[in-house]
Motif scaffolding. Structure first.
Motif, PDB file in Angstrom:
ATOM      1  N   VAL A 267      51.439  49.126  56.208  1.00 46.74           N
ATOM      2  CA  VAL A 267      50.149  49.803  56.313  1.00 46.74           C
ATOM      3  C   VAL A 267      49.673  49.796  57.758  1.00 46.74           C
ATOM      4  O   VAL A 267      49.179  50.807  58.276  1.00 46.74           O
ATOM      5  CB  VAL A 267      49.099  49.140  55.393  1.00 46.74           C
ATOM      6  CG1 VAL A 267      47.710  49.720  55.650  1.00 46.74           C
ATOM      7  CG2 VAL A 267      49.490  49.335  53.935  1.00 46.74           C
ATOM      8  N   ARG A 268      49.846  48.661  58.436  1.00 43.15           N
ATOM      9  CA  ARG A 268      49.383  48.546  59.827  1.00 43.15           C
ATOM     10  C   ARG A 268      50.166  49.447  60.772  1.00 43.15           C
ATOM     11  O   ARG A 268      49.702  49.737  61.878  1.00 43.15           O
ATOM     12  CB  ARG A 268      49.472  47.095  60.291  1.00 43.15           C
ATOM     13  CG  ARG A 268      48.402  46.211  59.669  1.00 43.15           C
ATOM     14  CD  ARG A 268      48.403  44.802  60.232  1.00 43.15           C
ATOM     15  NE  ARG A 268      49.407  43.962  59.585  1.00 43.15           N
ATOM     16  CZ  ARG A 268      50.490  43.489  60.155  1.00 43.15           C
ATOM     17  NH1 ARG A 268      50.744  43.785  61.412  1.00 43.15           N
ATOM     18  NH2 ARG A 268      51.330  42.728  59.482  1.00 43.15           N
ATOM     19  N   THR A 269      51.325  49.905  60.338  1.00 43.68           N
ATOM     20  CA  THR A 269      52.162  50.735  61.217  1.00 43.68           C
ATOM     21  C   THR A 269      52.280  52.177  60.717  1.00 43.68           C
ATOM     22  O   THR A 269      53.046  52.962  61.274  1.00 43.68           O
ATOM     23  CB  THR A 269      53.569  50.130  61.354  1.00 43.68           C
ATOM     24  OG1 THR A 269      54.164  49.998  60.052  1.00 43.68           O
ATOM     25  CG2 THR A 269      53.507  48.770  62.024  1.00 43.68           C
ATOM     26  N   GLN A 270      51.530  52.527  59.652  1.00 41.92           N
ATOM     27  CA  GLN A 270      51.639  53.907  59.158  1.00 41.92           C
ATOM     28  C   GLN A 270      51.057  54.870  60.196  1.00 41.92           C
ATOM     29  O   GLN A 270      50.187  54.523  60.986  1.00 41.92           O
ATOM     30  CB  GLN A 270      50.953  54.057  57.810  1.00 41.92           C
ATOM     31  CG  GLN A 270      49.461  53.844  57.782  1.00 41.92           C
ATOM     32  CD  GLN A 270      48.924  53.839  56.350  1.00 41.92           C
ATOM     33  OE1 GLN A 270      49.664  53.758  55.362  1.00 41.92           O
ATOM     34  NE2 GLN A 270      47.614  53.959  56.215  1.00 41.92           N
ATOM     35  N   HIS A 271      51.546  56.095  60.147  1.00 46.70           N
ATOM     36  CA  HIS A 271      51.230  57.028  61.243  1.00 46.70           C
ATOM     37  C   HIS A 271      51.194  58.450  60.714  1.00 46.70           C
ATOM     38  O   HIS A 271      51.957  58.815  59.822  1.00 46.70           O
ATOM     39  CB  HIS A 271      52.305  56.904  62.334  1.00 46.70           C
ATOM     40  CG  HIS A 271      52.169  57.904  63.437  1.00 46.70           C
ATOM     41  ND1 HIS A 271      51.218  57.812  64.418  1.00 46.70           N
ATOM     42  CD2 HIS A 271      52.877  59.043  63.709  1.00 46.70           C
ATOM     43  CE1 HIS A 271      51.334  58.828  65.249  1.00 46.70           C
ATOM     44  NE2 HIS A 271      52.331  59.587  64.840  1.00 46.70           N
ATOM     45  N   LYS A 272      50.277  59.227  61.261  1.00 49.27           N
ATOM     46  CA  LYS A 272      50.241  60.661  60.999  1.00 49.27           C
ATOM     47  C   LYS A 272      50.324  61.409  62.315  1.00 49.27           C
ATOM     48  O   LYS A 272      49.762  60.982  63.326  1.00 49.27           O
ATOM     49  CB  LYS A 272      48.950  61.049  60.264  1.00 49.27           C
ATOM     50  CG  LYS A 272      49.011  60.866  58.758  1.00 49.27           C
ATOM     51  CD  LYS A 272      47.910  61.657  58.070  1.00 49.27           C
ATOM     52  CE  LYS A 272      48.080  61.619  56.566  1.00 49.27           C
ATOM     53  NZ  LYS A 272      47.150  62.533  55.874  1.00 49.27           N
ATOM     54  N   ASP A 273      50.997  62.546  62.272  1.00 43.44           N
ATOM     55  CA  ASP A 273      51.166  63.351  63.476  1.00 43.44           C
ATOM     56  C   ASP A 273      49.819  63.890  63.958  1.00 43.44           C
ATOM     57  O   ASP A 273      48.957  64.260  63.162  1.00 43.44           O
ATOM     58  CB  ASP A 273      52.119  64.514  63.187  1.00 43.44           C
ATOM     59  CG  ASP A 273      52.343  65.387  64.405  1.00 43.44           C
ATOM     60  OD1 ASP A 273      53.043  64.943  65.318  1.00 43.44           O
ATOM     61  OD2 ASP A 273      51.793  66.516  64.422  1.00 43.44           O
ATOM     62  N   SER A 274      49.638  63.928  65.294  1.00 45.62           N
ATOM     63  CA  SER A 274      48.388  64.413  65.890  1.00 45.62           C
ATOM     64  C   SER A 274      48.559  65.784  66.535  1.00 45.62           C
ATOM     65  O   SER A 274      47.789  66.154  67.427  1.00 45.62           O
ATOM     66  CB  SER A 274      47.871  63.402  66.926  1.00 45.62           C
ATOM     67  OG  SER A 274      47.359  62.257  66.307  1.00 45.62           O
ATOM     68  N   GLY A 275      49.549  66.550  66.076  1.00 49.03           N
ATOM     69  CA  GLY A 275      49.805  67.847  66.689  1.00 49.03           C
ATOM     70  C   GLY A 275      48.619  68.796  66.602  1.00 49.03           C
ATOM     71  O   GLY A 275      48.245  69.442  67.585  1.00 49.03           O
ATOM     72  N   ARG A 276      48.006  68.894  65.436  1.00 47.05           N
ATOM     73  CA  ARG A 276      46.838  69.792  65.297  1.00 47.05           C
ATOM     74  C   ARG A 276      45.648  69.265  66.102  1.00 47.05           C
ATOM     75  O   ARG A 276      44.879  70.047  66.662  1.00 47.05           O
ATOM     76  CB  ARG A 276      46.442  69.943  63.830  1.00 47.05           C
ATOM     77  CG  ARG A 276      47.312  70.888  63.032  1.00 47.05           C
ATOM     78  CD  ARG A 276      46.750  71.096  61.627  1.00 47.05           C
ATOM     79  NE  ARG A 276      45.596  71.992  61.598  1.00 47.05           N
ATOM     80  CZ  ARG A 276      44.853  72.200  60.522  1.00 47.05           C
ATOM     81  NH1 ARG A 276      45.115  71.543  59.384  1.00 47.05           N
ATOM     82  NH2 ARG A 276      43.825  73.049  60.568  1.00 47.05           N
TER      83      ARG A 276
END
Length: 482
Positions: A267-276
């Motif tokens: 959970v502490r390392t989950q990530h979502k792309d910030s392209g938008r």
């Protein structure tokens, strides 16, 4: 709203914001409700307060209607809402054109995100952390609770507290800030602990929602750290008041970090792309902020090593500075590296040729392709409709502009150009009708009233008289906040 000249002049002074909000809240809240002076502030009461606040805010402050930006913020907000406990109200999200690092949720689920917040954050997780916190206030109905609790305090103190929570962008040393801070001071002893409880609850619910939506939980911490850093650097004048006082930002960072430490590593390392997010941030910087400052941002990089997104941003800035030849070359280079002829690149290049170029054929070509690739882009549709009308295809231009008006019924620019198009057809009733709406939504009372007098002479049929009555009703509601 979208023409280059209009975008250049619609900046608002920050010091007006707090004063207007305080005065409107005083107007709305000083009158006792039917529920025994807010002893029970019902869902219906809150919905009415939210609606009035929304009308007031839209009447006084510039909103960004660019679908590339607004759809992104609304999609992000929807992602968080989907994982939250049920919320009593539909969420209405607006993006405010203001460089304050601010966001707030007012009564009944109206959420306002300032362009300055997005420009000062580094990634989507940080923005999601701030929005999750604001949505938690809505979900828990903290405003309603505060109003009910406030019956032990004065009306002035209540107004000051709510104004401080809604909008903390006071100008330094100005009268508006003095009004708000003075009224808030009298409320501190009665309400501070209550406000701390709300803020802690919003942080905790917001953090849970942030994690459940798949974001890095440190997004909330990093956003708060940016706020703290801005405060240390002397930039606290445009920081939301609740971040600074309800409770102390150091304490908030501390207990959120403790919660994050208890999450498992995945959970502490989950990530979502910030392209938008990066795309929207570039557009906000290039098209909606001070162009001279924006150009400085791009000056530190060698053009050959710039990303394709930065090349587009630089081209937009050069066009806003009327450096036409440089801008044309910059748009050509940006478009050449566009990923799959992205409709945003096509749209911005088409707008450049429409506003500044001599080649209307290029404007038509780029905007037409942008519309075909992204039919939801109302900004591309807006300029394409104008081109159609200017090249003699007035009926097609009107039909397209009407599609936009259904999505953005309170946009002055759309009504202005619809009025002009109807004038080309010699349909004087609808020409005057839309020009009236344009003046109304620009808060130009005298010009509106002159147009209204003209409109009345053309209202002959029953249908036209009904449209006139709707206009007059909108004027009555809108003008009370001028």
């Amino acid at each position: 709203m979208w023409s280059a000249g209009t975008l250049a002049v619609r900046e608002k002074a920050h010091r007006l914001v707090a004063l207007v909000v305080a005065l409107v809240l005083l107007l709305v809240l000083a009158v006792p409700s039917q529920s025994a002076l807010f002893s029970e502030f019902t869902i219906s009461d809150e919905a009415e307060l939210g609606r009035k606040f929304n009308v007031m805010f839209r009447a006084r402050f510039p909103l960004i209607e660019d679908p590339e930006i607004v759809d992104y913020v609304r999609d992000l907000t929807g992602t968080i809402v989907d994982v939250m406990p049920p919320i009593a109200f539909p969420i209405n999200v607006h993006v405010v054109r203001n460089d304050s690092m601010n966001a707030f949720a007012t009564a009944a689920g109206y959420v306002f995100v300032f362009s300055g917040l997005i420009l000062n954050l580094d990634n989507e997780a940080e923005l999601a952390g701030v929005i999750a916190h604001e949505l938690a206030h809505v979900q828990q109905r903290h405003i309603a609770q505060s109003i009910e609790h406030s019956q032990i305090a004065s009306a002035g103190a209540l107004v000051g507290m709510l104004a401080g929570v809604f909008l903390g962008s006071q100008g330094k040393g100005d009268a508006a800030g003095g009004v708000m801070l003075g009224s808030m001071a009298g409320a501190q002893s009665a309400m501070l602990s209550y406000s701390r409880e709300h803020e802690r609850e919003a942080d905790n619910i917001g953090l849970t929602s942030l994690v459940d939506a798949g974001y890095d939980p440190r997004g909330m911490i990093d956003a708060f750290e940016t706020i703290r850093r801005r405060t240390w650097m002397g930039g606290g004048g445009d920081i939301p008041a609740y971040y600074l006082t309800h409770p102390g930002i150091e304490e908030r960072i501390g207990y959120i970090e403790q919660r994050i430490a208890r999450y498992p590593e995945e959970v502490r390392t989950q990530h979502k792309d910030s392209g938008r997010f990066d795309r929207v941030k570039t557009l906000l910087r290039a098209r909606y902020s001070d162009p001279k400052i924006a150009l400085g941002y791009y000056a530190h990089e060698d053009e050959g090593s710039m990303s394709c997104l930065d090349r587009l941003g630089r081209a937009i800035v050069l066009s806003r500075l009327n450096r036409i030849q440089e801008a044309e070359r910059a748009f050509a280079r940006a478009l050449a590296c566009s990923p799959g002829r992205d409709p945003l690149w096509l749209r911005e290049t088409g707008i450049f040729y429409f506003e500044y170029g001599q080649r209307q054929d290029k404007a038509v070509s780029y905007l037409q392709e942008a519309v075909l690739r992204n039919p939801r882009d109302l900004m591309a549709l807006f300029f394409y409709a104008r081109i159609l009308a200017e090249t003699g295809k007035v009926d097609e231009g009107i039909a397209m502009m009407q599609r936009i008006e259904k999505r953005l019924p309170e946009d002055a620019e759309i009504h202005y150009y619809l009025g002009r198009m109807y004038g080309q057809k010699n349909d004087m009733f609808h020409a005057y009708l839309h020009l009236c709406y344009a003046r109304l939504y620009k808060n130009q009372k005298q010009k509106f009233l002159r147009r209204l007098d003209g409109l009345k002479t053309y209202a002959q049929t029953d249908g036209q008289k009904k449209e006139l009555a709707r206009l007059e009703k909108t004027y009555k509601e809108w003008s009370q906040y001028w």
